[in-house]
Write a protein that holds these residues in place. Structure first.
Motif, short mmCIF file in Angstrom:
data_model
loop_
_atom_site.label_atom_id
_atom_site.label_comp_id
_atom_site.label_asym_id
_atom_site.label_seq_id
_atom_site.Cartn_x
_atom_site.Cartn_y
_atom_site.Cartn_z
N ALA A 74 27.50 -24.96 -21.80
CA ALA A 74 28.89 -25.34 -22.06
C ALA A 74 29.68 -24.17 -22.63
O ALA A 74 30.84 -23.94 -22.25
N SER A 75 29.07 -23.41 -23.54
CA SER A 75 29.75 -22.25 -24.12
C SER A 75 30.03 -21.20 -23.05
O SER A 75 31.15 -20.67 -22.95
N ILE A 76 29.04 -20.90 -22.23
CA ILE A 76 29.20 -19.89 -21.19
C ILE A 76 30.29 -20.31 -20.19
O ILE A 76 31.14 -19.51 -19.79
N GLU A 77 30.27 -21.57 -19.81
CA GLU A 77 31.28 -22.05 -18.85
C GLU A 77 32.68 -22.00 -19.45
O GLU A 77 33.65 -21.70 -18.74
N SER A 78 32.79 -22.27 -20.74
CA SER A 78 34.12 -22.22 -21.37
C SER A 78 34.63 -20.78 -21.42
O SER A 78 35.83 -20.54 -21.24
N TRP A 79 33.76 -19.82 -21.66
CA TRP A 79 34.18 -18.42 -21.67
C TRP A 79 34.66 -17.98 -20.28
O TRP A 79 35.65 -17.27 -20.16
N ILE A 80 33.94 -18.42 -19.25
CA ILE A 80 34.35 -18.05 -17.89
C ILE A 80 35.70 -18.68 -17.55
O ILE A 80 36.59 -18.03 -17.01
N ALA A 81 35.86 -19.94 -17.92
CA ALA A 81 37.10 -20.65 -17.61
C ALA A 81 38.30 -20.00 -18.31
O ALA A 81 39.39 -19.90 -17.74
N ARG A 82 38.08 -19.54 -19.54
CA ARG A 82 39.18 -18.96 -20.33
C ARG A 82 39.24 -17.45 -20.23
O ARG A 82 40.12 -16.83 -20.83
N ARG A 83 38.28 -16.84 -19.47
CA ARG A 83 38.21 -15.39 -19.33
C ARG A 83 38.12 -14.71 -20.69
O ARG A 83 38.72 -13.67 -20.93
N ARG A 84 37.33 -15.29 -21.58
CA ARG A 84 37.10 -14.73 -22.91
C ARG A 84 35.80 -13.93 -22.89
O ARG A 84 34.76 -14.43 -22.49
N ARG A 85 35.84 -12.70 -23.32
CA ARG A 85 34.70 -11.80 -23.21
C ARG A 85 33.72 -11.99 -24.37
O ARG A 85 34.09 -11.82 -25.54
N HIS A 86 32.49 -12.32 -24.02
CA HIS A 86 31.42 -12.47 -25.00
C HIS A 86 30.12 -11.95 -24.41
O HIS A 86 29.97 -11.88 -23.19
N TYR A 87 29.19 -11.64 -25.28
CA TYR A 87 27.83 -11.36 -24.83
C TYR A 87 26.87 -12.30 -25.55
O TYR A 87 27.17 -12.84 -26.61
N VAL A 88 25.71 -12.49 -24.92
CA VAL A 88 24.70 -13.41 -25.42
C VAL A 88 23.43 -12.62 -25.70
O VAL A 88 22.91 -11.91 -24.83
N CYS A 89 22.92 -12.75 -26.92
CA CYS A 89 21.63 -12.17 -27.29
C CYS A 89 20.57 -13.28 -27.21
O CYS A 89 20.73 -14.33 -27.84
N ILE A 90 19.54 -13.03 -26.44
CA ILE A 90 18.42 -13.97 -26.32
C ILE A 90 17.36 -13.49 -27.31
O ILE A 90 16.70 -12.47 -27.06
N THR A 91 17.20 -14.19 -28.41
CA THR A 91 16.52 -13.58 -29.56
C THR A 91 15.34 -14.39 -30.08
O THR A 91 15.47 -15.58 -30.39
N GLY A 92 14.22 -13.71 -30.19
CA GLY A 92 13.02 -14.25 -30.82
C GLY A 92 12.61 -13.37 -31.97
O GLY A 92 13.43 -12.66 -32.57
N VAL A 93 11.34 -13.37 -32.28
CA VAL A 93 10.83 -12.59 -33.40
C VAL A 93 11.13 -11.10 -33.21
O VAL A 93 11.52 -10.41 -34.16
N HIS A 94 10.96 -10.60 -31.99
CA HIS A 94 11.18 -9.17 -31.74
C HIS A 94 12.61 -8.76 -32.09
O HIS A 94 12.82 -7.76 -32.79
N GLY A 95 13.60 -9.53 -31.63
CA GLY A 95 14.98 -9.19 -31.92
C GLY A 95 15.31 -9.27 -33.40
O GLY A 95 16.04 -8.43 -33.94
N VAL A 96 14.77 -10.27 -34.07
CA VAL A 96 15.01 -10.41 -35.51
C VAL A 96 14.40 -9.24 -36.27
O VAL A 96 15.02 -8.68 -37.19
N MET A 97 13.20 -8.83 -35.89
CA MET A 97 12.55 -7.73 -36.60
C MET A 97 13.21 -6.39 -36.28
O MET A 97 13.28 -5.51 -37.16
N GLU A 98 13.70 -6.20 -35.06
CA GLU A 98 14.47 -4.99 -34.77
C GLU A 98 15.73 -4.95 -35.64
O GLU A 98 16.16 -3.88 -36.08
N SER A 99 16.30 -6.11 -35.89
CA SER A 99 17.49 -6.20 -36.74
C SER A 99 17.17 -5.90 -38.20
O SER A 99 18.05 -5.46 -38.96
N GLN A 100 15.93 -6.13 -38.61
CA GLN A 100 15.50 -5.76 -39.96
C GLN A 100 15.46 -4.24 -40.12
O GLN A 100 15.79 -3.71 -41.18
N ARG A 101 15.06 -3.57 -39.06
CA ARG A 101 14.87 -2.12 -39.14
C ARG A 101 16.17 -1.35 -38.94
O ARG A 101 16.27 -0.19 -39.37
N ASP A 102 17.15 -1.97 -38.27
CA ASP A 102 18.38 -1.26 -37.94
C ASP A 102 19.58 -2.16 -38.20
O ASP A 102 19.81 -3.12 -37.47
N PRO A 103 20.35 -1.87 -39.25
CA PRO A 103 21.51 -2.71 -39.58
C PRO A 103 22.51 -2.83 -38.44
O PRO A 103 23.18 -3.85 -38.31
#
Length: 260
Positions: free
Chosen positions: A27-56
């Motif tokens: 629903a979020s993705i479809e609303s962005w397309i309909a309104r032409r609002r630019r967003h990106y999506v991070c698909i995040t598990g343990v790896h992404g969270v831990m990379e975020s710990q190492r790099d602000p």
């Protein structure tokens, strides 16, 4: 860089994981397309969270995303423990197929960015066979090095000329997150999604874990068995540290901010 908090988020070691499921993500993705609002999506598990710990900066990039989906079951369990009982896994490969399926009806246009030329060719062929009515308007395999300013400008021009609605980025974490954040205001497509290994899975290059393994929380063990040389250091480094830090956060020994 401020986060567009379109959905409620749960603080997991300073990363705001969106309290969503596949239905609300679509629903979020479809609303962005309909309104032409630019967003990106991070698909995040343990790896992404831990990379975020190492790099602000990686943490700031996650927290500025339109959505930070719970890619692994540990994220789902933490969301539910935070009171979001309807939260469920929004796994990159599944989200990609769900958006492609929705595109059959809605006519969304897609661009595939990342991986090797051979993998992209297999991916495009498999997706086109599965969704023949869906328009894949372009693909690009970047070199395994930083692009020059001229090369990057040419990539931006090429993608914008193709006029996609969704750009799928398969560069692995955190490279794909950095690329999406750096290009959000330069690319005209309303949606970018960093899906990493989804390119390999849907191209048939790497085997996916069975669904029961995915839901158990032990998908990492299956992936380790499939790609031991590439993944053993990641899991040895990330998994024990994640468990220790989550225990500290849950017990109140350390607080993590979503700001800055």
């Amino acid at each position: 860089m401020t986060a567009p908090m379109t959905t409620e988020r749960v603080n997991v070691l300073g990363v705001g994981i969106s309290a969503i499921n596949m239905t609300t993500a679509l629903a979020s993705i479809e609303s962005w397309i309909a309104r032409r609002r630019r967003h990106y999506v991070c698909i995040t598990g343990v790896h992404g969270v831990m990379e975020s710990q190492r790099d602000p900066e990686v943490r700031r990039i996650h927290n500025a995303a339109g959505l930070v989906t719970p890619d692994g079951m540990p994220m789902v369990w933490l969301l539910r423990a935070g009171g979001h009982r309807s939260a469920d896994r929004v796994y990159g490969p599944d989200l990609m197929l769900a958006v492609f399926e929705r595109s059959v009806e809605r006519g969304y246009r897609h661009f595939l960015y990342g991986s090797s030329e051979a993998t992209l060719a297999k991916l495009e062929a498999n997706l086109s066979a599965r969704f023949p009515a869906v328009d894949i308007v372009g693909t690009h395999s970047p070199p395994f090095r930083q692009l020059t300013a001229e090369e990057d400008a040419a990539v931006v021009e090429m993608i914008n000329a193709a006029r996609p609605d969704v750009i799928w980025v398969g560069l692995s974490t955190p490279k794909q997150e950095r690329w999406m954040a750096a290009h959000r205001d330069r690319l005209e497509a309303p949606v970018m999604v960093g899906v990493g290994a989804a390119f390999d899975f849907h191209a048939g290059v790497v085997r996916q874990a069975p669904r029961i393994v995915q839901r158990s929380g032990f998908e990492w063990l299956f992936r380790l068995a499939m790609e031991p040389r590439r993944l053993w250091r990641r899991y040895l480094r990330n998994n024990p540290a994640f468990l220790l830090r989550i225990a500290g956060q849950r017990l109140g020994f350390k607080r993590y901010s979503l700001e800055g």
